[in-house]
Motif scaffolding. Sequence first.
Motif, PDB file in Angstrom:
ATOM      1  N   ALA A 126     -34.432 -39.336   4.197  1.00 46.87           N
ATOM      2  CA  ALA A 126     -34.323 -39.967   5.510  1.00 46.87           C
ATOM      3  C   ALA A 126     -33.206 -41.002   5.540  1.00 46.87           C
ATOM      4  O   ALA A 126     -32.531 -41.169   6.561  1.00 46.87           O
ATOM      5  CB  ALA A 126     -35.655 -40.610   5.889  1.00 46.87           C
ATOM      6  N   ILE A 127     -32.997 -41.700   4.445  1.00 56.50           N
ATOM      7  CA  ILE A 127     -31.904 -42.671   4.375  1.00 56.50           C
ATOM      8  C   ILE A 127     -30.575 -41.985   4.664  1.00 56.50           C
ATOM      9  O   ILE A 127     -29.684 -42.562   5.293  1.00 56.50           O
ATOM     10  CB  ILE A 127     -31.879 -43.358   2.991  1.00 56.50           C
ATOM     11  N   ASP A 128     -30.456 -40.741   4.242  1.00 54.03           N
ATOM     12  CA  ASP A 128     -29.226 -39.980   4.461  1.00 54.03           C
ATOM     13  C   ASP A 128     -29.265 -39.147   5.732  1.00 54.03           C
ATOM     14  O   ASP A 128     -28.468 -38.225   5.909  1.00 54.03           O
ATOM     15  CB  ASP A 128     -28.944 -39.082   3.256  1.00 54.03           C
ATOM     16  N   GLY A 129     -30.210 -39.451   6.618  1.00 56.61           N
ATOM     17  CA  GLY A 129     -30.219 -38.837   7.934  1.00 56.61           C
ATOM     18  C   GLY A 129     -31.074 -37.602   8.101  1.00 56.61           C
ATOM     19  O   GLY A 129     -31.050 -36.962   9.157  1.00 56.61           O
ATOM     20  N   ALA A 130     -31.851 -37.250   7.089  1.00 57.17           N
ATOM     21  CA  ALA A 130     -32.688 -36.060   7.183  1.00 57.17           C
ATOM     22  C   ALA A 130     -33.975 -36.339   7.955  1.00 57.17           C
ATOM     23  O   ALA A 130     -34.395 -37.493   8.090  1.00 57.17           O
ATOM     24  CB  ALA A 130     -33.039 -35.549   5.787  1.00 57.17           C
ATOM     25  N   ASP A 131     -34.591 -35.288   8.440  1.00 57.95           N
ATOM     26  CA  ASP A 131     -35.929 -35.364   9.012  1.00 57.95           C
ATOM     27  C   ASP A 131     -36.909 -35.379   7.843  1.00 57.95           C
ATOM     28  O   ASP A 131     -36.994 -34.398   7.103  1.00 57.95           O
ATOM     29  CB  ASP A 131     -36.198 -34.153   9.904  1.00 57.95           C
ATOM     30  N   PRO A 132     -37.656 -36.464   7.630  1.00 51.78           N
ATOM     31  CA  PRO A 132     -38.506 -36.555   6.442  1.00 51.78           C
ATOM     32  C   PRO A 132     -39.838 -35.830   6.539  1.00 51.78           C
ATOM     33  O   PRO A 132     -40.587 -35.789   5.564  1.00 51.78           O
ATOM     34  CB  PRO A 132     -38.736 -38.070   6.311  1.00 51.78           C
ATOM     35  N   GLU A 133     -40.132 -35.256   7.701  1.00 48.98           N
ATOM     36  CA  GLU A 133     -41.426 -34.609   7.877  1.00 48.98           C
ATOM     37  C   GLU A 133     -41.471 -33.260   7.155  1.00 48.98           C
ATOM     38  O   GLU A 133     -40.553 -32.439   7.281  1.00 48.98           O
ATOM     39  CB  GLU A 133     -41.728 -34.408   9.354  1.00 48.98           C
ATOM     40  N   ILE A 134     -42.545 -33.043   6.419  1.00 45.07           N
ATOM     41  CA  ILE A 134     -42.756 -31.762   5.748  1.00 45.07           C
ATOM     42  C   ILE A 134     -43.655 -30.908   6.638  1.00 45.07           C
ATOM     43  O   ILE A 134     -44.777 -31.319   6.960  1.00 45.07           O
ATOM     44  CB  ILE A 134     -43.404 -31.958   4.367  1.00 45.07           C
ATOM     45  N   ASP A 191     -34.849 -28.582   6.437  1.00 44.70           N
ATOM     46  CA  ASP A 191     -33.786 -29.582   6.373  1.00 44.70           C
ATOM     47  C   ASP A 191     -33.172 -29.541   4.973  1.00 44.70           C
ATOM     48  O   ASP A 191     -33.871 -29.751   3.973  1.00 44.70           O
ATOM     49  CB  ASP A 191     -34.356 -30.977   6.643  1.00 44.70           C
ATOM     50  N   PRO A 192     -31.868 -29.289   4.847  1.00 45.27           N
ATOM     51  CA  PRO A 192     -31.265 -29.105   3.523  1.00 45.27           C
ATOM     52  C   PRO A 192     -31.274 -30.362   2.664  1.00 45.27           C
ATOM     53  O   PRO A 192     -31.378 -30.268   1.435  1.00 45.27           O
ATOM     54  CB  PRO A 192     -29.841 -28.649   3.835  1.00 45.27           C
ATOM     55  N   VAL A 193     -31.173 -31.526   3.288  1.00 41.56           N
ATOM     56  CA  VAL A 193     -31.184 -32.774   2.517  1.00 41.56           C
ATOM     57  C   VAL A 193     -32.586 -33.036   1.961  1.00 41.56           C
ATOM     58  O   VAL A 193     -32.750 -33.380   0.779  1.00 41.56           O
ATOM     59  CB  VAL A 193     -30.710 -33.952   3.372  1.00 41.56           C
ATOM     60  N   LEU A 194     -33.597 -32.859   2.806  1.00 41.18           N
ATOM     61  CA  LEU A 194     -34.974 -33.050   2.346  1.00 41.18           C
ATOM     62  C   LEU A 194     -35.329 -32.020   1.288  1.00 41.18           C
ATOM     63  O   LEU A 194     -35.959 -32.351   0.269  1.00 41.18           O
ATOM     64  CB  LEU A 194     -35.941 -32.958   3.523  1.00 41.18           C
TER      65      LEU A 194
END
Length: 241
Positions: free
Chosen positions: A55-63, A71-74
């Motif tokens: 989330a710090i890097d802009g991802a959607d943190p919800e699983i 989401d590729p970052v998550l």
Amino acid sequence: MTDPLAPLLELEGVAAAVKTAQDAVFGVHRHPANLRGGSATAAEASVRAARASAAIDGADPEIPADAAVTDPVLAGALRVAESMESLLPTWRRAPRQALARMHVLAASDLVEDQDLLGRPVSGAGARLELLTQLVTGATSVPGPLLTAVVHGELLALRPFGSADGVVARAAARLTMIATGTDPKSLTVPEVACLRRVARYREAAEGFASGEPDGVREWLLFHCDALERGAKEARGIAESAG
């Protein structure tokens, strides 16, 4: 031989902040639920840390309920989190290899050229080498201080050009484990960083500047995040029973 990080302990307030952070983390390890092993706390902390880092890097943190993370970052942050235990021995003896592996895991859905995975960008080699020397024994400063330096240096260096934030925060977790600061990986400083993300970025920029005041502010921020992360972990332990 002179310890390259020892002067950081002389910066105003840093030594006290380091001790306060370490005491807070040790307190979590003494919680009754964690004295019995702490596996439930560690498992939940790992997921919360990965979600916050993404989330710090802009991802959607919800699983999603079906656990199909798109989401590729998550997705990358979760892969790194799942591999922490296996990465730890490599981090202790060959940190550059561990960083390369973390980048492969974190960025495989983010880069088109897969040959770039795990390869530092041009110009990062010398500073990475200095960092690996610190991790493998070139300093004897307390673990919270080394953790802050590893975290801040990787954020400043951006050694791979993608997923660098996720890699930096994962390397900080590995350093906490390896130094005995948080041997069971129970705390969640990533959540504290996310909750004050603007300050986190500002402090990281201060560290990257190399100016004493900027470095000091980052170290103090990071120690405070460790303390807040310990409080988060205490809440997890109490929920786990």
